[in-house]
Structure formats: C-alpha cells, structure tokens
Design an enzyme around this catalytic site. Structure first.
Site, PDB file in Angstrom:
ATOM      1  CB  ALA A 196     -59.004  -2.997 -63.143  1.00 34.59           C
ATOM      2  NE  ARG A 202     -51.942 -16.070 -59.513  1.00 34.81           N
ATOM      3  CZ  ARG A 202     -51.773 -14.803 -60.152  1.00 34.81           C
ATOM      4  NH1 ARG A 202     -51.084 -13.819 -59.786  1.00 34.81           N
ATOM      5  NH2 ARG A 202     -52.381 -14.796 -61.322  1.00 34.81           N
ATOM      6  CD1 TRP A 227     -42.607  12.096 -94.879  1.00 38.48           C
ATOM      7  CD2 TRP A 227     -40.904  11.956 -93.084  1.00 38.48           C
ATOM      8  NE1 TRP A 227     -41.396  12.095 -95.417  1.00 38.48           N
ATOM      9  CE2 TRP A 227     -40.101  11.883 -94.375  1.00 38.48           C
ATOM     10  CE3 TRP A 227     -39.867  11.702 -92.211  1.00 38.48           C
ATOM     11  CZ2 TRP A 227     -38.926  12.049 -94.741  1.00 38.48           C
ATOM     12  CZ3 TRP A 227     -38.838  11.788 -92.339  1.00 38.48           C
ATOM     13  CH2 TRP A 227     -38.180  12.130 -93.661  1.00 38.48           C
ATOM     14  CB  CYS A 240     -57.629   2.019 -64.980  1.00 37.62           C
ATOM     15  SG  CYS A 240     -55.965   2.353 -64.132  1.00 37.62           S
ATOM     16  CB  ALA A 286     -51.613  -3.229 -58.535  1.00 38.75           C
ATOM     17  CG  ASN A 321     -49.716  -4.881 -62.159  1.00 39.62           C
ATOM     18  OD1 ASN A 321     -50.050  -5.935 -61.877  1.00 39.62           O
ATOM     19  ND2 ASN A 321     -50.207  -3.610 -62.095  1.00 39.62           N
ATOM     20  CB  SER A 334     -55.732  -7.935 -57.213  1.00 40.86           C
ATOM     21  OG  SER A 334     -55.009  -7.822 -58.367  1.00 40.86           O
TER      22      SER A 334
END
Lengths: 472, 472
Positions: free
Chosen positions: B42, B71, B458, B44, B12, B328, B40
C-alpha cells in the site's frame, strides 16, 4: 392578484415557503398561521435535548419569530386555522377566542403530522409521552432530572410551563419503557441510557428500524444490548397501565413490566383533517396528493412537508416519507413557484439516516422485496461486510452494505449501510446513484475516493456492488 | 492459446489482474515478474508508517508472496523484465545474472511510476528521500528515530536492510525540509510533526495541493501553520546542498535553510521505458494509451495502473491520474477480459482525497477553469461554507464546498470539499453525480441524508449546488 400568500403551519415547509416567497416578491403579503407557540424548530434534535447533548431548547429553533418578521413574513402564532374554503378562497382562523376569515391568493397547507398512539391504551396517563414537539421533550427531560437539578429553563417564552412544572418535581424513574423500535425508539434509548435509567424497548416485529432492513436492524439490536438496553422483540404492548393516574407498568405477553415513565414512538400520521371537507384530494398513503410542483388537485392550493406526498424516484409513484429535507425543499420550491417561477419540488429517494449510540445507519430506495415486486421489479439483494478504512489504518469499523437491484435490468433499487465509521454519510452515494437510475454494474465502476484514513481501496459500497453484480 | 498470461509488475494493477485471471481460468498459467522484493503493497500507507500510526512495514502488504502462490499465481520476485518483443510475443527477463526469453499469450504492462526529482540537484545525498517505496519509508523512519529506539524491524525478509542500517545510527534531525506541497508533502508534514521535528515545506506555486483548488489549498495552508509547519509558498527550491555527502541545507531564493533531512515530493512519472522500442503507443500525457478494456495499440498487450492512461468521465478524453483504485479496478477488469469475458476498466473522475492533519480534503472532476475551457466548457464556479451538522449538535465543522459547472448546460464538471467532519467522504456524492452527467440543478434536488449528528437539513453539497444554480 393582491390577496396574500397564506401558509398554514409555521414549521419547516411553511416557513421555507414563506421565506423564499418574501425574498422573491417583497411587495406581496405572506401570512403564516401557526396554531402553537413554537415555529420552525428541529424535530430531529429533540432526542438530543433529552439526552443532554443539546443544552437549551432554544438551540433547536432554526428561525425565531423575530427573524421571521425581519424576513418580511407576517407570522401569527397561536392562530389556529379551523376551516378552509377553496371555493371562496378563504381560511377561517381562531385566535384569542375570536374567529376571522382570511382571503388568500395562494394557499400552502403545511400542517405537518402527529404522533399516533393507537392502538395502545393508557397514553393519556401522566408519565406517558410521545416525542413530537418541544414541550414533550422538555417534559421528559424534566421528568428524568432530579427535582433540584432545574434541568429545563422554564423562562423560555414559548415553552408550556405548566407541563414542564408538572414533571419538575418527579424523581428520575428507575426504569422506563420505550414502545416502538423505529427512529424515535432507538434515539430515545440512547437518551435514556445517558441518564443511567434502566431502559426496556418493546418492538412488535422481529427487528429494530424496519425501514432499514434486516442487516441494519440486527446489528443495531446487538449494539443496543451492549449499551445496556433490554430489548423485547416480537413483543406487542397491550397497554400502559396506570396507578393513580400515573403510568406504572407496561402490559405485554400476558404479564407486566413495572416502569416509571413510558415513551411511545410507534409512528406518525399526516394532519389532513383541515382539508377533509374540501376538494383537495388525498393520495393512497392518506397524505395530501401533490404534483411535481407541490400543487394539490385544487388550483392555487399547495401542500408540503409531513402532511403531503412526494414522488418516489425508484417507483415513479407517490409515496409518503415525512422527513426534514423533503419539507424544507418542497416548501422552498413552492415559495418560488407561487412567486412566479415554477420550481420542481424534487423526487424523494427515501433517504434516511439515524444514529444508534455509536452506530451510524443509513437507508435509501426500496429495500423490501415485497414492495419492490409490487412496483414491478424482480428484486435481488446482498449484504456484504467490509472495513471502512485500509486494514492497517486504525479507527475503521466493519461496514455492512446491503444493496437491492432489479435482476433483469440491473438497476439499483435500494441500499442500507451500518457501521461506526462514516457509515451513514456513505448512503448519499447510493442516493445519488439511485436518483441517476444507475445499475449496480455502473455503481461498481464508479471512481470513488480512496485514502487509508477514510476508505479502503475498494469502498464498502463498491465491494457490495461487485458482489451483487456477480449474482445478476 | 497455451502461452501464459504474463504480467510485468507485482503491484496493485498486476496482482489484481493475475488474481482475477487465475480465479477465472485456473487451467492457464499466469506469471508475474516483479523486479523488486516487495509485491502488492500500500503506497498510500507509507506516510502513516513514517508517522507511526502504522506500526509494522508488513502491515502495508496487501498480498504476501505466499498468498499469491495460493491463488495460483506464478509470482517471480527479483525478476526484471528488460525487454518486450511484441512481434515475437516474448519478454526478456533477467534474474540472478541470467537472462531468458519468456513467451506470452497475453501481456499486461503494469510497471507503475517513479518519483521524479527533476530539476532539483542534490537528491542523491544521504538524508535526501523521495517517498516512493517501502524501503525509503523504512529508511526515513529509521532516520527520525533515536539510534536506541530500534523503530524499524530489520528482520523482515523483504526490506533493504543495508539502506535501513545506514540510517539507524542517525540522531533524529532537528529540522527537515519537504520539497513539494502535493499529497506526499502534506502527508509527510503530518508525519514529521508527529516526531516533533521542525518542518519546513517549500511549494513552488502559491497554494498547497494544487489539484484540489484554491479554497482547499488555502485552508490546508492555514491548518498546517497551526500545526507548526513553516510554509514557504511561491518558493522554488534550487538545490539540496550537501556537506560530506550528507544533506545539510536547502537552497532557495538566494539563501539557504539548514536541514538534517529532506523529502522531495514533486511528482511522479509513468514507467514506460520498457515499451519505448515497441509499437505500443503512449498518449499525450506520456503514459501508455489504452482503450476502454485497457488494451494498448498492440493486439494482446494491455496496460494498467500508474503507467497507463484512463478515460476521464468529464472530458471523455484520455487522462493520466495515477491512483490506487484505478490501478486495482483496471487490473481486475483486464484479468477478466484476458480470461475471455470482455470487461470495461471504467472511467476515472479524478476523484482523490487526502488527510492533512485534522483536515479532510476531497476533489473530483475538472476544477481548473483553464482545463475546463480547453475541454470545451464554459466554467463557472462557487465556493460555499456551511456546517457539517445541525448547528445545535456538537462536533460539526465548517465545510467548504467548491462546485464547478458548465454555464450553458448546467452540467456539474468538478468539485472540492474541505473540513474536519466527514468532509472527504462527501466527495463520493459529487463523483457519483459527475459520472451520471448530472446538472447542478439536479444535484440541488437530490434526496440526501439528514440527521443532526451527521448533516444539517441541507447538506453542504446541496447548499453549494443551490448557490451555484442561482448563478447560472
């Protein structure tokens, strides 16, 4: 000061104030005059009662007359205040044909608002409704149900039984018209479609939910069409046309659309007639002007709820955004102030959320460039679409975030969010940032939550802030 | 400066920095050395891959090697950096048995973290796993699936095929042990139960998810039990015990529990071995110390992601909270800084959310009183339970909000939220308020969203603020 704290209006603002006051100063009287039968009910729930999500009308009561009494509130229903004399410090009340003057020590005007129907003629016809009040909600639900369904419990003490009875015998209409594409119109479209009724929605401007901005309005329009609602945008309704006293069609664009029921939701206006002849001043919005404690221009007289203005956090100027939290919050603060502890009613940020079928919509602050410019800002805005969850995690949805900032200072001025997955509640992040005077640059660097089931690494709000920062 | 921007670590932080830099300065080289095959991905998402919510391992890749190349990033996988010489401004890299020195103009250390297994012996056994890396996720999923299921696609270029093959032939275990009740433990409990495996979770302390505080921990414990997880709280695991090289039981409390698989999730540690012999300094947490631009104590050397510290918004001091957004965000800012435009990496607020079966949990700031006191505050806290929607609107759930404030200043220091209905994302409101240095009093007056399907008048956050304000 032995004269009681008198409250005009037994709804959110009035009963919040009375409750707080009674708790703080049990020794002093608090009298609430309510002209109708219903007290403290959830306006915002009425479309869901019509839809059927909420089963009983009484579910929408947040405080029963009995509970009010238990709190030490002297609640007098069917008592209409017809006059206020701020010199003599009395209100004139009619009840059961009798009129009395009631002295007050402090006075709270919490008279609310009413649905406007101007300039649409024909709204007095049978089958034409506004959605302001539980009685009309009950009547609409009765009209949508088959006569044998007995959908509305007419035994409820508070309900206008005569009105409901009038519609109980109606066969469900085949087609209905909604006039107005704001909250009420959009929520009622969902309610009507749940009853499988052909639904035509007429909106004068080019998109729905104007206060939510174009991106939300267009997406909601697409979604309503998918849900079977026929939209007539850029269409002004000229009149509701009756046949034998009953609504039969809607006149627009030189033609007519036949309908069996019409719902007019084109806005509300503050109820201020009562203070017209007093020195209590109105603001530019037409609602009652108040200071940061909810006090009017007359000593000892307060105003709160849908009849009163509030200070806008972005412009720093008074504004009129009649919503539930504002009423509750201001009422409570005024109750505390009158009890002896000065309490701020708090700013408004113009935060609002609405459900449009499966879509969740939120807005806050200044979205309209014209309004932002008028407030002295140089607005620049951007709408960015990203996923609501990590791409690989199912159940997410495209979330459109619109942010508006001041070009020079970078200050966040407003925002809007729309999407099906937890979109509405994300507006609270923007509301908090706006009330904290954050710049979009600061917003971009916030440490917001990330976990695949709830958000992508960069929350849609952060992505929008990143893109807008790049343009400043 | 013609030497390249060199990045150690292709995850990341590293790839965010490289991507931003390559976009800003396409004329200058950026080389990313990644010692493994995967880049790169994930982290999680791995529990959800094991669970089966995410079908393919490759879904967890956020940037493929091909996209990195597109890139303009010179990404070199299977290149391990084994030395850093900040004097000569070179890194030593091994690949395919060869070693070369690569000069750098600027250097980013983004070496991440590793799962710790100390002090638990036996974690080298077959069938014992940590959940750090896609290969182990693939292996656990293979072990949980029947041999004929072919649950893991072994044709993927990047996967450690040998490791996965080792577990493909395993019959699904009847019972598994999870050692540790943090994020990994709680998320993996959900994954194991989805495979209908008897699941025992061992937690050394008295409640689950310690960083989320007691209210969240206790509710999560109740919920996990409802979902069929057997909890062993206040239970230290002494060892994983093997039989013929394969995990067979967990030793604890002087007895053992037989299991066919064990997952150890007791924490991670920053990977800093590489800079031990350099003048780059570590902070008190053991992670690399950085300034507000992510720069280390050595000129031209930056650090970001799970190996680096960050500034905590509440304490104003460095802290180590290794999470995805932080990595990140810091990576991106450093890429921009190295490109010539100094950019703040931003503070952390310790914001974290986690899903525990149907429960959504969030936390932010300082919750622990001891820590808050150590930071110079006088903490006072309160947990308040309210509904997530208007009471009459179906689908809501009790939402427990814990707020911590400084008694003297009223400043909001931390918060935690747990509930089944949109609870986690509400933590962003608190994160924003904390980063804006708000008091609970100001929090109480925020104009947050209200609509029956999404929130009561509320919001639970406002109710908690109201109650805590009353105690200050």
């Amino acid at each position: 000061m032995t004269d009681p704290f008198v409250v005009i209006g037994g709804d959110a603002a009035g009963l919040s104030a009375a409750s707080k006051f009674a708790r703080e100063v049990p020794s002093r009287d608090v009298i609430v005059f309510e002209k109708g039968e219903w007290v403290s009910y959830a306006h915002c729930g009425t479309p869901y009662y019509v839809k059927g999500t909420v089963e009983r009308l009484t579910d929408l009561l947040s405080l029963s007359p009995e509970e009010a009494a238990d709190r030490g509130i002297d609640l007098r229903r069917n008592h209409e205040v017809v006059g206020v004399d701020t010199g003599a410090e009395t209100v004139t009340v009619t009840h059961d044909g009798k009129t009395v003057d009631q002295p007050y020590g402090d006075l709270l005007v919490a008279t609310g608002a009413h649905a406007t129907t101007e300039p649409i003629p024909g709204t007095e016809l049978d089958g034409a409704f506004t959605m302001h009040g539980l009685d009309s909600a009950a009547a609409v639900r009765a009209a949508l149900s088959r006569p044998d369904e007995d959908a509305v419990d007419k035994s409820i003490e508070y309900v206008d039984t005569a009105l409901v009875e009038q519609y109980t015998d109606w066969e469900p209409p085949e087609r209905v018209a909604i006039v107005g594409g704001g909250y009420v119109g959009v929520e009622m479209a969902e309610a009507f479609r749940a009853h499988d009724v052909e639904t035509h929605l007429f909106q004068r401007s080019s998109h729905l939910l104007p206060p939510f901005g174009k991106a939300v309005g267009e997406r909601v329009a697409d979604h309503l069409r998918e849900e079977g609602v026929t939209l007539h945008l850029n269409t002004a309704v000229d009149a509701l046309v009756g046949d034998d006293g009953r609504v039969a069609s809607v006149a627009h664009d030189g033609s007519t659309t036949d309908v069996g029921l019409a719902l007019v939701g084109i806005g509300i206006r503050p109820n201020t007639a009562l203070i017209t002849d007093t020195p209590v001043e109105l603001g530019n919005s037409g609602a009652i002007a108040v200071n940061e404690y909810g006090a009017t221009t007359v000593d000892g007289v307060y105003a709160a709820g849908d009849c009163a203005e509030a200070n806008h956090a972005v412009t720093g100027s008074p504004d009129w955004v009649p919503l539930g939290l504002t009423a509750n919050r201001a009422g409570r603060a005024i109750g505390q102030t009158v009890a002896g502890e000065p309490s701020l009613v708090g700013d408004i940020a113009g935060t609002a959320v609405v459900k449009a079928f499966d879509l969740e919509c939120g807005r806050v602050g200044l979205l309209d460039h014209e309004r932002a410019s008028a407030a002295g800002f140089d607005p620049v805005s951007k709408t960015v679409t990203t996923g609501s969850r990590s791409g690989y995690y199912p159940g997410g949805d495209d979330t459109d975030v619109t942010l508006v900032a001041d070009r020079k200072s970078g200050r966040l001025l407003g925002g809007a969010i729309v999407g099906e997955d937890r979109a509405a509640i994300r507006i609270d992040t923007l509301a908090t940032a706006i009330e904290a005077d954050m710049t979009v640059d600061e917003l971009e660097r916030l440490d917001l939550a990330y976990a695949p089931p709830f958000s992508p690494v960069w929350d849609p709000v952060l992505v929008a802030a990143k893109v807008l920062t790049g343009q400043l």
